[in-house]
Design a protein around this motif. Structure first.
Motif, PDB file in Angstrom:
ATOM      1  N   MET A 182      22.235  -9.669  18.146  1.00 49.08           N
ATOM      2  CA  MET A 182      21.556 -10.591  18.457  1.00 49.08           C
ATOM      3  C   MET A 182      21.755 -11.355  19.773  1.00 49.08           C
ATOM      4  O   MET A 182      20.909 -11.455  20.679  1.00 49.08           O
ATOM      5  CB  MET A 182      20.917 -11.281  17.200  1.00 49.08           C
ATOM      6  CG  MET A 182      19.779 -12.348  17.663  1.00 49.08           C
ATOM      7  SD  MET A 182      18.159 -11.377  18.130  1.00 49.08           S
ATOM      8  CE  MET A 182      17.290 -12.899  18.749  1.00 49.08           C
ATOM      9  N   MET A 211      24.798  -9.564   8.443  1.00 49.89           N
ATOM     10  CA  MET A 211      25.009 -10.439   9.673  1.00 49.89           C
ATOM     11  C   MET A 211      26.187 -10.511  10.355  1.00 49.89           C
ATOM     12  O   MET A 211      26.218 -10.934  11.506  1.00 49.89           O
ATOM     13  CB  MET A 211      24.574 -11.929   9.133  1.00 49.89           C
ATOM     14  CG  MET A 211      23.173 -12.106   8.486  1.00 49.89           C
ATOM     15  SD  MET A 211      21.641 -11.368   9.373  1.00 49.89           S
ATOM     16  CE  MET A 211      22.207 -12.590  11.062  1.00 49.89           C
ATOM     17  N   TYR A 253      18.658  -8.345  13.242  1.00 49.30           N
ATOM     18  CA  TYR A 253      18.559  -9.888  13.138  1.00 49.30           C
ATOM     19  C   TYR A 253      17.384 -10.048  12.200  1.00 49.30           C
ATOM     20  O   TYR A 253      17.838 -10.911  11.110  1.00 49.30           O
ATOM     21  CB  TYR A 253      18.729 -10.488  14.457  1.00 49.30           C
ATOM     22  CG  TYR A 253      18.695 -11.859  14.164  1.00 49.30           C
ATOM     23  CD1 TYR A 253      19.983 -12.638  14.141  1.00 49.30           C
ATOM     24  CD2 TYR A 253      17.745 -12.669  14.385  1.00 49.30           C
ATOM     25  CE1 TYR A 253      19.992 -13.734  14.006  1.00 49.30           C
ATOM     26  CE2 TYR A 253      17.809 -13.913  14.277  1.00 49.30           C
ATOM     27  CZ  TYR A 253      18.741 -14.753  13.807  1.00 49.30           C
ATOM     28  OH  TYR A 253      19.047 -16.152  13.782  1.00 49.30           O
TER      29      TYR A 253
END
Length: 369
Positions: A125, A118, A82
């Motif tokens: 995360m 992402m 992350y």
């Protein structure tokens, strides 16, 4: 004295054990349908099928590596991945490569698109974050989680890349929702979102407003902004019940369908295989989602349940948004059809996601035994 070598099957068998048979079969069938459709869609694009086969091989390797990693290893890598992802997004904003008016790429020896990272880093995360705070699920925990989600999503939308931003937002939101976000908060967010629509409209880019307007009435600019969606819906409708037949799609081969090997590959498939083909494809995606849900439901820890749930909904979001946008139900946002659209980055991301699900399933069995 020579040692007898074990049979080849005994050497291969331990490596195959990491694969979930049901999930692997479903993905294989979708990929096979994708290759058949891509062959027709890419006749005027030499090398597309060969490139996609290479992409599939890379995605398979990534899937196998992820399936061999334990959930504990994924847990340890969540924060570093992350952090690296957000750092790269900031670097894109400062030093990124501009193509077609968007600053989405970064040259670090090779050209990469950090926003793709992402899609997996975000649920990793947030799942890690909620796992660490499982015993203290207070309101402030959800506030911090929302901030962790808002930072990368804001950076991605700023590029601008609305499609990827929405996918990352969805991946993170599903983790927060599955962690126990109350319906009262959801209702309040919905009301606040509806009330802020005029503000959102005022800050949208011109091309984003045009996509919304074309959803409402694509015939207002049939040869310009509305051309894509008009030709796509014509192709889908002209397929009828049984389709025109493989390699026989007129909209496809007369080059009326835009981006027919990538975002609009479903239009090609619909024209050539018709409603019956569409029902088969939708059934395959439903089986993919159902199997992913079963793996998630049996996951042993909060981390694996949240991560598996987010990946499952990511598969759903990809399929629903892609089919919806090429059918004229939702605005065009540039989302590929999972395991079918041409392209290496999205395919590798999906392969990684499927590998994580197989890791969750495999290590659940190990824990039980």
């Amino acid at each position: 004295m020579s040692l007898q070598r074990p049979p080849l099957w005994q050497i291969i068998k331990p490596h195959l054990a990491v694969f979930d048979a049901s999930l692997s079969l479903i993905i294989f069938l979708i990929v096979a349908v994708g290759i058949v459709t891509l062959y027709s869609a890419g006749i005027n694009f030499p090398g597309r099928v060969e490139d996609q086969l290479r992409n599939i091989l890379i995605a398979f390797v990534v899937l196998w590596i992820a399936a061999n990693l334990s959930p504990q290893t994924l847990l340890r890598f969540a924060v570093p991945i992350y952090t690296i992802g957000v750092t790269l997004l900031i670097a894109v904003a400062l030093f990124g490569i501009v193509k077609k008016g968007s600053r989405r790429w970064l040259n670090i020896g090779v050209v990469v698109q950090p926003s793709e990272v992402m899609k997996i880093a975000m649920p990793l995360m947030l799942a890690w974050y909620f796992q660490k705070r499982e015993s203290v699920m207070r309101w402030h925990v959800f506030v911090v989680a929302t901030l962790l989600l808002a930072v990368p999503v804001g950076l991605i939308i700023r590029q601008p890349d609305l499609g990827t931003g929405l996918l990352v937002l969805a991946a993170g939101f599903f983790v927060i929702f599955f962690a126990g976000l109350s319906w009262k908060v959801l209702t309040a967010l919905f009301v606040a979102g509806a009330a802020s629509l005029p503000v959102i409209w005022s800050v949208m880019h011109d091309y984003q407003r045009q996509r919304v307007m074309m959803l409402i009435d694509p015939t207002s600019d049939p040869l310009g902004k509305g051309f894509h969606i008009i030709q796509s819906t014509i192709a889908i409708g002209s397929g009828g019940i049984t389709g025109k037949g493989w390699l026989m799609g007129t909209q496809t081969h007369l080059e009326f369908i835009p981006e027919r090997t990538t975002d609009f590959i479903f239009s090609v498939y619909s024209e050539e295989f018709g409603l019956i083909g569409n029902l088969i494809l939708v059934a395959l995606y439903l089986l993919l989602i159902a199997r992913s849900m079963m793996i998630t439901a049996n996951a042993p820890t909060l981390f694996t349940r949240l991560l598996g749930g987010s990946i499952t909904m990511m598969f759903f979001t990809y399929a629903f948004v892609n089919m919806g946008m090429v059918s004229g139900i939702i605005p065009v946002v540039g989302v590929p059809l999972p395991f079918m659209s041409y392209g290496g980055t999205a395919l590798v991301t999906l392969g990684l996601a499927a590998g994580i699900l197989m890791s969750i399933q495999r290590h659940r069995k190990l824990v039980q035994t």
